[in-house]
Design a protein around this motif. Structure first.
Motif, PDB file in Angstrom:
ATOM      1  N   ARG A  19      34.917 -62.615  52.959  1.00 50.54           N
ATOM      2  CA  ARG A  19      34.628 -62.267  51.330  1.00 50.54           C
ATOM      3  C   ARG A  19      36.056 -62.427  50.794  1.00 50.54           C
ATOM      4  N   LEU A  20      36.354 -63.716  49.887  1.00 47.95           N
ATOM      5  CA  LEU A  20      37.577 -63.925  49.145  1.00 47.95           C
ATOM      6  C   LEU A  20      37.354 -63.244  47.942  1.00 47.95           C
ATOM      7  N   SER A  21      38.769 -62.686  47.412  1.00 47.29           N
ATOM      8  CA  SER A  21      38.787 -62.176  46.090  1.00 47.29           C
ATOM      9  C   SER A  21      39.951 -62.660  45.353  1.00 47.29           C
ATOM     10  N   CYS A  22      39.738 -62.763  44.133  1.00 42.04           N
ATOM     11  CA  CYS A  22      40.839 -63.614  43.065  1.00 42.04           C
ATOM     12  C   CYS A  22      40.914 -62.479  41.863  1.00 42.04           C
ATOM     13  N   ALA A  23      42.161 -61.707  42.075  1.00 43.87           N
ATOM     14  CA  ALA A  23      42.346 -60.876  40.874  1.00 43.87           C
ATOM     15  C   ALA A  23      42.919 -61.648  39.826  1.00 43.87           C
ATOM     16  N   ALA A  24      42.605 -61.519  38.433  1.00 43.21           N
ATOM     17  CA  ALA A  24      43.014 -62.080  37.400  1.00 43.21           C
ATOM     18  C   ALA A  24      43.479 -61.128  36.675  1.00 43.21           C
ATOM     19  N   SER A  25      44.814 -61.603  35.973  1.00 45.81           N
ATOM     20  CA  SER A  25      45.452 -60.867  34.798  1.00 45.81           C
ATOM     21  C   SER A  25      45.595 -61.395  33.758  1.00 45.81           C
ATOM     22  N   ILE A  70      29.476 -67.663  45.102  1.00 45.94           N
ATOM     23  CA  ILE A  70      30.470 -67.276  44.034  1.00 45.94           C
ATOM     24  C   ILE A  70      29.907 -66.223  43.084  1.00 45.94           C
ATOM     25  N   SER A  71      30.745 -65.388  42.624  1.00 50.32           N
ATOM     26  CA  SER A  71      30.381 -64.181  41.597  1.00 50.32           C
ATOM     27  C   SER A  71      31.750 -64.002  41.052  1.00 50.32           C
ATOM     28  N   ARG A  72      31.435 -63.087  39.716  1.00 53.71           N
ATOM     29  CA  ARG A  72      32.465 -62.517  39.292  1.00 53.71           C
ATOM     30  C   ARG A  72      32.278 -61.198  38.450  1.00 53.71           C
ATOM     31  N   ASP A  73      33.221 -60.308  38.329  1.00 57.58           N
ATOM     32  CA  ASP A  73      32.982 -59.035  37.960  1.00 57.58           C
ATOM     33  C   ASP A  73      33.951 -59.133  36.626  1.00 57.58           C
ATOM     34  N   ASN A  74      33.541 -59.086  35.540  1.00 57.50           N
ATOM     35  CA  ASN A  74      34.637 -59.212  34.478  1.00 57.50           C
ATOM     36  C   ASN A  74      35.193 -57.918  34.054  1.00 57.50           C
ATOM     37  N   ALA A  75      34.452 -56.812  34.387  1.00 66.35           N
ATOM     38  CA  ALA A  75      35.049 -55.504  34.328  1.00 66.35           C
ATOM     39  C   ALA A  75      36.198 -55.133  34.997  1.00 66.35           C
ATOM     40  N   LYS A  76      36.147 -55.869  36.299  1.00 63.88           N
ATOM     41  CA  LYS A  76      37.428 -55.610  37.120  1.00 63.88           C
ATOM     42  C   LYS A  76      38.403 -57.124  37.091  1.00 63.88           C
ATOM     43  N   ASN A  77      38.262 -57.912  36.392  1.00 62.50           N
ATOM     44  CA  ASN A  77      38.977 -59.287  36.295  1.00 62.50           C
ATOM     45  C   ASN A  77      38.977 -59.787  37.699  1.00 62.50           C
ATOM     46  N   THR A  78      37.825 -59.951  38.447  1.00 64.13           N
ATOM     47  CA  THR A  78      37.862 -60.197  39.731  1.00 64.13           C
ATOM     48  C   THR A  78      36.822 -61.265  39.918  1.00 64.13           C
TER      49      THR A  78
END
Length: 122
Positions: A19-25, A70-78
């Motif tokens: 599982r890859l993660s992409c943390a956004a700021s 693919i999925s996203r968690d906007n609360a975690k910006n990920t």
């Protein structure tokens, strides 16, 4: 402005999962389409998957349909890329990207992570 940091790559055997993660700021993150691309040695960067801001619309390359999610968690910006049933041909550097359109053309994405290596052994 959006900054992206990819992580989660590694070495796995054929049939395994990562599982890859992409943390956004950046506060504008939620307004962007998020995509995953990959680039193997001596090959062009290719589209893997993309997701809209709400997570309700996704698109996948034919080569990964049914295996990657693919999925996203906007609360975690990920943003995540769950990769199952991995094959040696999935070996590449994987990049997350942010853009304004849910399209497979990497030129349409404005911001990029640094990449994370995925290696699948046979």
């Amino acid at each position: 402005q959006v900054q992206l940091v990819d992580s989660g790559g590694g070495l796995v055997r054929t049939g395994g999962s990562l599982r890859l993660s992409c943390a956004a700021s950046g506060r504008a993150y939620v307004n962007y389409i998020m995509g995953w691309f990959r680039q193997a040695p001596e090959k062009e960067r290719e589209f893997v998957a993309a997701i809209d801001w709400s997570g309700g619309i996704t698109d996948y390359a034919d080569s990964v349909k049914g295996r990657f999610t693919i999925s996203r968690d906007n609360a975690k910006n990920t943003v995540y890329l769950q990769m199952n049933s991995l094959k040696p041909e999935d070996t590449a550097v994987y990049y997350c990207a942010a853009g304004r359109a849910l399209v497979p053309d990497p030129k349409r994405y404005n911001y990029w992570g640094q990449g994370t290596q995925v290696t699948v052994s046979s």
